[in-house]
Enzyme design. Structure first.
Site, PDB file in Angstrom:
ATOM      1  N   SER A 141     -52.017  74.691  42.700  1.00 21.74           N
ATOM      2  CA  SER A 141     -53.444  74.999  42.526  1.00 21.74           C
ATOM      3  C   SER A 141     -53.560  76.432  42.020  1.00 21.74           C
ATOM      4  O   SER A 141     -52.615  77.225  42.179  1.00 21.74           O
ATOM      5  CB  SER A 141     -54.147  74.889  43.885  1.00 21.74           C
ATOM      6  OG  SER A 141     -55.478  75.332  43.811  1.00 21.74           O
ATOM      7  N   TYR A 154     -54.863  76.608  53.092  1.00 16.46           N
ATOM      8  CA  TYR A 154     -54.710  75.799  51.867  1.00 16.46           C
ATOM      9  C   TYR A 154     -53.868  76.558  50.849  1.00 16.46           C
ATOM     10  O   TYR A 154     -52.911  76.015  50.289  1.00 16.46           O
ATOM     11  CB  TYR A 154     -56.095  75.474  51.288  1.00 16.46           C
ATOM     12  CG  TYR A 154     -56.028  74.632  50.020  1.00 16.46           C
ATOM     13  CD1 TYR A 154     -55.593  73.307  50.068  1.00 16.46           C
ATOM     14  CD2 TYR A 154     -56.390  75.169  48.786  1.00 16.46           C
ATOM     15  CE1 TYR A 154     -55.529  72.538  48.901  1.00 16.46           C
ATOM     16  CE2 TYR A 154     -56.327  74.404  47.625  1.00 16.46           C
ATOM     17  CZ  TYR A 154     -55.896  73.094  47.697  1.00 16.46           C
ATOM     18  OH  TYR A 154     -55.832  72.328  46.542  1.00 16.46           O
TER      19      TYR A 154
HETATM   20  P1  NDP Z   1     -58.736  63.538  45.681  1.00 14.95           P
HETATM   21  O1  NDP Z   1     -59.275  63.730  47.048  1.00 14.95           O
HETATM   22  O2  NDP Z   1     -59.517  62.746  44.701  1.00 14.95           O
HETATM   23  O3  NDP Z   1     -57.265  62.917  45.766  1.00 14.95           O
HETATM   24  C1  NDP Z   1     -56.393  63.193  46.811  1.00 14.95           C
HETATM   25  C2  NDP Z   1     -55.369  62.078  46.855  1.00 14.95           C
HETATM   26  O4  NDP Z   1     -54.391  62.375  47.861  1.00 14.95           O
HETATM   27  C3  NDP Z   1     -55.979  60.737  47.195  1.00 14.95           C
HETATM   28  O5  NDP Z   1     -55.436  59.763  46.332  1.00 14.95           O
HETATM   29  C4  NDP Z   1     -55.533  60.504  48.630  1.00 14.95           C
HETATM   30  O6  NDP Z   1     -55.345  59.103  48.818  1.00 14.95           O
HETATM   31  C5  NDP Z   1     -54.190  61.216  48.626  1.00 14.95           C
HETATM   32  N1  NDP Z   1     -53.724  61.552  49.962  1.00 14.95           N
HETATM   33  C6  NDP Z   1     -54.299  62.351  50.886  1.00 14.95           C
HETATM   34  N2  NDP Z   1     -53.573  62.365  52.015  1.00 14.95           N
HETATM   35  C7  NDP Z   1     -52.501  61.542  51.798  1.00 14.95           C
HETATM   36  C8  NDP Z   1     -51.406  61.126  52.584  1.00 14.95           C
HETATM   37  N3  NDP Z   1     -51.228  61.545  53.844  1.00 14.95           N
HETATM   38  N4  NDP Z   1     -50.505  60.277  52.034  1.00 14.95           N
HETATM   39  C9  NDP Z   1     -50.676  59.832  50.774  1.00 14.95           C
HETATM   40  N5  NDP Z   1     -51.691  60.179  49.986  1.00 14.95           N
HETATM   41  C10 NDP Z   1     -52.603  61.023  50.500  1.00 14.95           C
HETATM   42  O7  NDP Z   1     -58.466  65.001  45.136  1.00 14.95           O
HETATM   43  P2  NDP Z   1     -57.705  65.561  43.835  1.00 14.95           P
HETATM   44  O8  NDP Z   1     -57.412  64.511  42.875  1.00 14.95           O
HETATM   45  O9  NDP Z   1     -58.463  66.740  43.423  1.00 14.95           O
HETATM   46  O10 NDP Z   1     -56.361  66.084  44.505  1.00 14.95           O
HETATM   47  C11 NDP Z   1     -55.076  65.874  43.965  1.00 14.95           C
HETATM   48  C12 NDP Z   1     -54.259  67.147  44.144  1.00 14.95           C
HETATM   49  O11 NDP Z   1     -54.831  68.178  43.347  1.00 14.95           O
HETATM   50  C13 NDP Z   1     -54.197  67.699  45.558  1.00 14.95           C
HETATM   51  O12 NDP Z   1     -52.879  68.107  45.845  1.00 14.95           O
HETATM   52  C14 NDP Z   1     -55.116  68.909  45.511  1.00 14.95           C
HETATM   53  O13 NDP Z   1     -54.788  69.866  46.465  1.00 14.95           O
HETATM   54  C15 NDP Z   1     -54.874  69.377  44.088  1.00 14.95           C
HETATM   55  N6  NDP Z   1     -55.887  70.252  43.514  1.00 14.95           N
HETATM   56  C16 NDP Z   1     -57.165  69.810  43.329  1.00 14.95           C
HETATM   57  C17 NDP Z   1     -58.130  70.660  42.831  1.00 14.95           C
HETATM   58  C18 NDP Z   1     -59.564  70.252  42.694  1.00 14.95           C
HETATM   59  O14 NDP Z   1     -60.414  71.121  42.437  1.00 14.95           O
HETATM   60  N7  NDP Z   1     -59.910  68.978  42.812  1.00 14.95           N
HETATM   61  C19 NDP Z   1     -57.797  72.028  42.425  1.00 14.95           C
HETATM   62  C20 NDP Z   1     -56.412  72.369  42.606  1.00 14.95           C
HETATM   63  C21 NDP Z   1     -55.507  71.509  43.125  1.00 14.95           C
HETATM   64  P3  NDP Z   1     -55.561  58.275  50.176  1.00 14.95           P
HETATM   65  O15 NDP Z   1     -56.711  58.885  50.896  1.00 14.95           O
HETATM   66  O16 NDP Z   1     -55.819  56.874  49.694  1.00 14.95           O
HETATM   67  O17 NDP Z   1     -54.262  58.391  50.899  1.00 14.95           O
END
Ligand code: NDP
Length: 244
Positions: A141, A154
């Site tokens: 990030s 975070y």
């Molecule tokens: P979302 O919340 O849309 O996606 C997060 C994903 O992580 C979901 O598919 C969720 O699926 C999965 N997830 C969460 N916990 C678990 C777990 N224990 N096991 C398996 N899967 C898990 O957010 P983003 O797409 O934004 O996030 C994706 C990545 O991008 C993250 O690492 C986030 O920190 C990073 N990021 C995002 C930013 C933003 O502004 N959106 C900025 C910078 C980085 P499910 O609940 O079905 O398990």
């Protein structure tokens, strides 16, 4: 690199950046294994992406379980013979002030954002080293480069993820295994729904000073890194809204 018939495993594929990245790769003819906890969401996405040339498989996975992550990689090898790309993307961001001591959330972030990444690397690296080929990417990030109030833990997890990838890059530099940290700025996804700290939620009511990117913008960066010729190793990508 030609992506047709390559195998791409994506964690956190049930929404946001992971879902967009799956679509980007399957459009190129890659076989994609979608992993996350919500099976129904994965099934819906598979249904939508089945229209493309590449094949889609789903594997319900909680990345906090080392066994489930190992099973995911073995499942992908069983389905498609090999894993060419692992995108460690699952994550959560329950921002909070440290004085509000949301210790359970701190622990959860360490488990998903750091240990989940390590389990992914641990499960796939021997396979990639044996084949002398492969690409591991991890979503860090902008918060993995700078820390801001409410983001102490975070950021800690995202700094850790990035530094782990940097160390890995140095260790595999004499092989054909490539590594990339992807560092997005603000992206419009479900990530904010993990916030429970009332003080943070109240502050956010004032709106965001940025125009968020879309998941597809990050998917494009992931695709860029992976599609380079074998001898080109894109180790770091930062993608943020131009007003962030
Ligand atoms: P979302 O919340 O849309 O996606 C997060 C994903 O992580 C979901 O598919 C969720 O699926 C999965 N997830 C969460 N916990 C678990 C777990 N224990 N096991 C398996 N899967 C898990 O957010 P983003 O797409 O934004 O996030 C994706 C990545 O991008 C993250 O690492 C986030 O920190 C990073 N990021 C995002 C930013 C933003 O502004 N959106 C900025 C910078 C980085 P499910 O609940 O079905 O398990």
């Amino acid at each position: 690199m030609e992506l047709k018939n390559k195998t791409v495993v994506i964690t956190g594929a049930s929404s946001g950046i992971g879902e967009s990245t799956a679509e980007r790769f399957v459009k190129e003819g890659a076989n994609v294994v979608l992993a996350a906890r919500r099976q129904e969401r994965l099934e819906e996405i598979k249904k939508r992406l089945d229209a493309y040339e590449g094949k889609i498989a789903i594997k319900t996975t909680d990345v906090t379980s080392r066994q489930e992550v190992e099973d995911l990689i073995q499942y992908a090898i069983g389905e498609f013979n090999q894993v060419d790309v692992l995108f460690n993307n699952a994550g959560l961001m329950p921002l909070s002030y440290m004085k509000n001591t949301k210790v359970d959330e701190w622990e959860r972030m360490v488990d998903v954002n750091v240990k989940g990444v390590l389990y992914g690397i641990g499960a796939v690296l021997p396979h990639m080293i044996e084949r002398n080929e492969g690409h591991i990417l991890t979503t860090s990030s902008v918060a993995g480069h700078e820390v801001f109030p409410t983001g102490a833990v975070y950021s800690g997890t995202k700094f850790a993820a990035r530094v782990i990838m940097e160390g890995l890059a140095k260790e595999v530099k004499n092989t054909d295994v490539r590594t990339t940290s992807i560092s997005p700025g603000v992206v419009d996804t479900e990530l904010m729904t993990t916030i429970t700290d009332e003080e943070v939620l109240n502050k956010q009511k004032g709106g965001m000073p940025f125009t968020p990117l879309k998941g597809t913008d990050i998917a494009e960066a992931v695709y860029y890194a992976v599609s380079q010729p074998k001898n080109v190793d894109i180790n770091e990508v930062i993608v943020r809204p131009n007003n962030q």
